[in-house]
Design a protein around this motif. Structure first.
Motif, mmCIF file in Angstrom:
data_model
loop_
_atom_site.group_PDB
_atom_site.id
_atom_site.type_symbol
_atom_site.label_atom_id
_atom_site.label_comp_id
_atom_site.label_asym_id
_atom_site.label_seq_id
_atom_site.Cartn_x
_atom_site.Cartn_y
_atom_site.Cartn_z
ATOM 1 N N GLN A 376 -31.424 -6.405 -86.141
ATOM 2 C CA GLN A 376 -30.515 -7.540 -85.980
ATOM 3 C C GLN A 376 -29.844 -7.456 -84.619
ATOM 4 O OE1 GLN A 376 -27.717 -8.030 -89.352
ATOM 5 N NE2 GLN A 376 -29.040 -6.567 -90.376
ATOM 6 N N VAL A 377 -29.649 -6.223 -84.196
ATOM 7 C CA VAL A 377 -29.151 -6.020 -82.838
ATOM 8 C C VAL A 377 -30.117 -5.059 -82.162
ATOM 9 C CG1 VAL A 377 -27.535 -4.233 -83.603
ATOM 10 C CG2 VAL A 377 -27.193 -5.316 -81.414
ATOM 11 N N ARG A 378 -30.542 -5.449 -80.954
ATOM 12 C CA ARG A 378 -31.584 -4.705 -80.277
ATOM 13 C C ARG A 378 -31.029 -4.142 -78.960
ATOM 14 N NH1 ARG A 378 -36.261 -5.449 -76.932
ATOM 15 N NH2 ARG A 378 -35.394 -7.350 -76.053
ATOM 16 N N PHE A 379 -31.237 -2.861 -78.751
ATOM 17 C CA PHE A 379 -30.772 -2.249 -77.508
ATOM 18 C C PHE A 379 -31.863 -2.287 -76.451
ATOM 19 C CE2 PHE A 379 -27.642 -0.620 -80.384
ATOM 20 C CZ PHE A 379 -26.528 -0.337 -79.602
ATOM 21 N N VAL A 380 -31.451 -2.566 -75.218
ATOM 22 C CA VAL A 380 -32.356 -2.530 -74.068
ATOM 23 C C VAL A 380 -31.726 -1.613 -73.034
ATOM 24 C CG1 VAL A 380 -33.457 -3.859 -72.242
ATOM 25 C CG2 VAL A 380 -33.055 -4.928 -74.458
ATOM 26 N N VAL A 508 -28.274 -5.876 -76.695
ATOM 27 C CA VAL A 508 -27.324 -5.139 -75.875
ATOM 28 C C VAL A 508 -28.093 -4.617 -74.672
ATOM 29 C CG1 VAL A 508 -25.650 -3.276 -75.778
ATOM 30 C CG2 VAL A 508 -26.137 -4.390 -77.953
ATOM 31 N N PHE A 509 -27.741 -5.116 -73.516
ATOM 32 C CA PHE A 509 -28.419 -4.710 -72.293
ATOM 33 C C PHE A 509 -27.550 -3.657 -71.607
ATOM 34 C CE2 PHE A 509 -29.556 -6.222 -67.750
ATOM 35 C CZ PHE A 509 -30.512 -5.229 -67.632
ATOM 36 N N ILE A 510 -28.052 -2.429 -71.628
ATOM 37 C CA ILE A 510 -27.271 -1.306 -71.123
ATOM 38 C C ILE A 510 -27.696 -0.960 -69.695
ATOM 39 C CG2 ILE A 510 -26.749 1.144 -71.455
ATOM 40 C CD1 ILE A 510 -25.676 -0.392 -73.745
ATOM 41 N N HIS A 511 -26.732 -0.810 -68.813
ATOM 42 C CA HIS A 511 -27.073 -0.356 -67.464
ATOM 43 C C HIS A 511 -26.405 0.982 -67.189
ATOM 44 C CE1 HIS A 511 -23.369 -2.815 -66.793
ATOM 45 N NE2 HIS A 511 -23.017 -1.658 -66.274
ATOM 46 N N GLY A 512 -26.857 1.609 -66.120
ATOM 47 C CA GLY A 512 -26.313 2.923 -65.772
ATOM 48 C C GLY A 512 -25.031 2.808 -64.966
#
Length: 876
Positions: A376-380, A508-512
């Motif tokens: 339902q929630v996808r991490f990228v 959820v688009f995760i950056h460094g």
RNA sequence: GGGUGCAUAGCUCAGGGGGAGAGCACUACCUUGACACGGUAGGGGUCGUAGGUUCAAAUCCUACUGCACCCA
């Protein structure tokens, strides 16, 4: 147009234009598909740092792109009240005036904080504008505005009523400097060199000792037991016996508890329930007393006996000395261990017993775990799912009360008469139980993350049922740094599920992190931070954005190098100049009918075909959050294809006499440039708008131009292959010229031997390309009776090239050059022939791969033969 | 102790089962009427180590080494 791009004036102008025309504003339109991002709210009194710049650049790219694609795109901005940080700043300001918050009192102090917020609260949003952020400022929110505060009350009361909020006397992380409790994740564990103290505890009525090991000897004054592992044979006989606590001379029991690791230290652990979270739990299991020996200033209490009034570190020094003197100290080992520090002020945290409010996490975490597990929630990138799950699955109750004044005050009142606890959204005037009026509100405020956890729906109007909430929730994607997955992302997910029954965002688009050039975290204490605003002033916002988004892959950290910033600025300048060229040649151009068929040159067909592929690739990469890859593709297309080849080939047509040909060149030039600017717009909003406005265009702004969609009809594979043939010839000739030191200005005669009839007519038709781009005079022949001896030679797939250089050719040098070519070909051929003679390869590799190898073999061996013939002719 | 990431040209980093890439730096030449924040050509890498899978590995798997980060 000036010959160099000057971002300063342009940026201010266009941002004002966009904002005044409300291009950022999203109106709910049920007909259009929604796209929504809520901005991670920066600290209202903070200022923009590189992390913000990266985070908001990514969000802006996604928002601008989706908006151009026709989505009903809302990027909702706002700021966070940042309890500790903001309060600390105002306290600092007061200190400079020689005053304290206690002097002012709570109400006056809060007035000061609001004043401070009014004064500095606009700074960061102003800075976000400088970056080009296309967020909907009409919907800007603040975690302490009325709506958000209402949401906080609603959530607190509902959770309390469900039994998910409770108050308890518990051990929490106390910051002796900030004077508040902080949650587990606000504690930073830093590995520090320390010591491991081995101390003897005498057994009562015996000569025996039990040795314990500790890193914090000063807490032994609060010891209430010593624990050993139940299966530990060494100590089995001591369990149940009594020890005499050295120095304090108190009697304490030896207990057995699974918590003890027999391998660690001596296998016997002193138990200090009031000053260690693990010991606290052991203490509860065994109903041990809690003896507080350290107070809220990290100073020893009355309970510490002779050591009372001493700072915790000083106490440690003196106590160890005493233990040593009295023979209780066995040894002191060096020992590195993780010490908890306050994430705000870096003071060493003191675990402390106090009455606090908690959120019961297990029931909330369960659906939040499920939501990530079933997508339902996808991490990228995907790997962050595991990090999230690992934390959620091991979650502990969340301490939400803070001993601060600035924040959402806990909506709980205590009745002085009957002790009733009243939890309500509206301040009560009398006790619901006894009717007494002596009500006192809980003095604490809530953790800032309590309100930011509600951000995705509180900002859309919850608890009211607004149209915005119905339209935009769940939001499309959350963009944030990997450092606040626990702090914030996790809390929004369980809050969203608890109150909206749906995840707050689908992805959820995760950056460094943005690191300095040496790979260190940018920090105030190191002074290695780079101010984005300085960068925007020196290089322009577009350059900063482009630099941040390229050369980086999702989730990975990014080093800040000024060289890369220069590169991005140079790219902006390249775009500027390509546009300047185009616009200068468009003075007499009005777009009319689209040129079709024969009027199109090979270069026209080629660049247009390439553009379709670029549009497709850029879109595909944006879709998978590979923004850096998308930017790279645009960089290469713009620079290496549009500028280096298409513009160069358009020049003679623009300067020539053929009106139709000029029109066609103008048309394709303007069209391709405009399309490229549109693709570049999300990355570099300012320069693209500025140029787009100068080109023939439709609409008020590039922001709302339709996103280029590849047109199948314009794809032209033959044109691309034919351009490749010509480009290879051109490169070969240039190579020869360079190798032979032919001055660039000098026209050279070039003989192209093209045996294949079809290829020859192609080369004949577009021979102008070769002449233009090599400054040469070309003769094309189907055969050569006698090749010129005084000539440099090269072979391409389509042609043999002779560049006669009478008197300039050193036969020895030319032969050596050709021989080197042959040896390179031999090496490549050996590899290919190896494959082709491998039975396994021929039978198992896909046919097209085998075919490709065969074709390559034929090409290279043909090339080799031609060069060898040439060598023979030269007499070698 | 558990986990994650990274290791590719001098530097910074993309790529990712079938011909080693970019930017910067470097070399040579070029003030050509868009751009010297430029152009053209070029040099430079046994893709961390050792195994394995495969017709084929820089790419997938395993182990190891080093670095960074997170959690306990």
């Amino acid at each position: 147009m000036p010959p160099a791009y000057d971002p300063g004036a342009v940026e201010e102008k266009w941002y004002g234009y966009w904002e005044e025309n409300k291009f950022f504003h999203a109106r709910v339109d049920p007909e259009k598909e929604p796209f929504c991002i809520v901005m991670p709210p920066p600290n209202v009194t903070g200022q923009l740092h590189m992390g913000h710049a990266l985070d908001n650049t990514l969000q802006d790219i996604l928002t601008r792109w989706r908006r151009m694609q026709g989505y009903n795109a809302l990027w909702l901005p706002g700021t966070d009240h940042a309890g500790i940080a903001t309060q600390a700043k105002v306290e600092e300001q007061l200190a400079k005036e020689g005053r304290s918050k206690y002097e002012l009192g709570r109400d006056k102090f809060l007035e000061r904080v609001w004043q401070w917020k009014e004064q500095y609260g606009g700074r960061i949003t102003h800075q976000l504008r400088k970056l080009g952020s296309s967020c909907d400022w009409d919907r800007e929110r603040f975690t302490m505005d009325r709506g958000c505060s209402q949401a906080v009350l609603e959530v607190f009361v509902r959770l309390y009523e469900k039994g998910l909020i409770y108050r308890d006397y518990y051990i929490t992380n106390w910051c002796p400097k900030c004077h508040t409790t902080i949650s587990d994740i606000e504690v930073e564990h830093l590995d520090k060199p320390g010591h491991f103290y081995f101390i003897k505890y005498p057994v009562k009525d015996s000569d025996e000792f039990l040795a314990i090991a500790t890193t914090r000897p000063e807490t032994m004054l609060g010891d209430v037991a010593v624990a050993v592992h139940p299966d530990d044979r060494r100590y089995a006989h001591l369990v149940g016996k009594t020890l005499i606590l050295p120095v304090a001379d108190r009697e304490i029991p030896v207990i057995a508890d699974e918590y003890v690791d027999p391998e660690f230290g001596t296998g016997a652990v002193k138990i200090t329930p009031a000053h260690d979270p693990n010991d606290f739990e052991v203490g509860q299991r065994h109903s041990l007393p809690q003896l507080q020996v350290i107070n809220r200033d990290a100073v020893m209490t009355e309970e510490a006996g002779r050591y009372r009034g001493l700072d915790r570190w000083e106490c440690r020094r003196q106590l160890v000395k005493e233990l040593d003197a009295r023979g209780y100290l066995i040894k002191v080992d060096d020992h590195n261990h993780a010490v908890g520090h306050c994430y705000r002020c870096s003071t060493v945290i003191e675990p402390m017993l106090s009455k606090q409010w908690f959120v019961r996490m297990k029931p909330l975490a369960e659906p939040a775990i499920q939501a990530a597990k079933d997508g339902q929630v996808r991490f990228v990138p995907e790997r962050f799912t595991k990090i999230y799950l690992n934390w959620m699955e091991n979650i502990r109750d969340w301490c939400i009360s803070r001993q601060l004044w600035w924040g959402h005050r806990i909506p709980v009142w205590y009745c002085a008469d009957c002790g009733e606890v009243i939890v309500t959204k509206t301040p009560p005037d009398k006790c619901v139980k006894c009717g007494g009026t002596g009500l006192e509100q809980d003095p604490d405020v809530l953790d800032t993350w309590f309100s930011s956890g509600l951000w995705p729906f509180s900002t859309l109007g919850w608890p009211d049922k607004t149209v915005e909430l119905a339209h935009y929730y769940p939001t499309s994607v959350l963009v944030t740094g990997r450092d606040i997955i626990f702090f914030w992302v996790a809390r929004m997910i369980f809050s969203g599920l608890a109150f909206m029954d749906q995840v707050p965002f689908r992805e959820v688009f995760i950056h460094g992190l943005v690191l300095d050039a040496l790979g260190r975290k940018m920090s105030k204490s190191l002074g290695n931070g780079v101010d984005p605003i300085d960068v925007i002033e020196s290089h322009g916002a577009d350059s900063l954005r482009f630099m941040l988004v390229t050369g980086n892959t999702p989730g990975n950290d990014l080093r800040f190098h000024f060289e890369r910033l220069d590169g991005a600025r140079n790219f902006a300048n390249k775009i500027w100049n390509a546009s300047r060229f185009t616009i200068m040649n468009l003075s007499d151009f009005t777009p009319g009918p689209e040129p079709r068929g024969e009027v199109l040159t090979l270069a026209d067909r080629w660049i247009r075909s390439r553009f379709q592929e670029v549009a497709e690739e850029v879109t595909r990469n944006l879709d998978r959050y590979e923004l850096g890859e998308a930017a790279r593709i645009l960089y290469e297309f713009t620079w290496n294809e549009f500028c280096d080849w298409y513009i160069e080939l358009a020049k003679p047509r623009l300067y020539g006499r053929d009106r139709d040909d000029r029109y066609t060149a103008q048309y394709i030039l303007a069209d391709t440039l405009r399309g490229t600017l549109e693709l570049l717009h999300p990355f570099m909003p300012f320069i693209t708008e500025d140029i787009w406005q100068r080109l023939p265009h439709r609409g008020q702004t590039v922001m709302k131009a339709p996103w280029p969609v590849p047109v199948e009809e314009y794809r032209d594979i033959p044109a691309e292959e034919q351009m490749d043939v010509l480009m290879e010839i051109i490169r070969a000739v240039r190579h020869i010229r360079s190798e032979m030191n032919v001055p660039p200005g000098k026209k050279a005669d070039i003989v192209l031997l093209v045996i294949d009839n079809g290829t020859r007519s192609l080369v004949e038709k577009w021979v102008g390309y070769v002449e233009t781009l090599t400054a040469g005079r070309v003769t094309i022949v189907p055969s050569l009776a006698e090749a010129p001896e005084q000539a440099a030679h090269a072979v391409t797939r389509a042609a043999e090239i002779y560049v006669p250089l009478k008197g300039l050719i050193d036969i020895d040098r030319e032969s050596a050059r050709l021989a080197k070519e042959v040896s390179v070909l031999d090496r490549d051929l050996a590899k290919i022939r190896g494959k082709l003679s491998n039975e396994g390869f021929l039978s198992k590799a896909p046919e097209d791969v085998v075919e490709k190898e065969r074709a390559k073999e034929a090409e290279l061996s043909g090339k080799k033969k031609a060069i060898e013939d040439r060598l023979k002719m030269l007499g070698r």
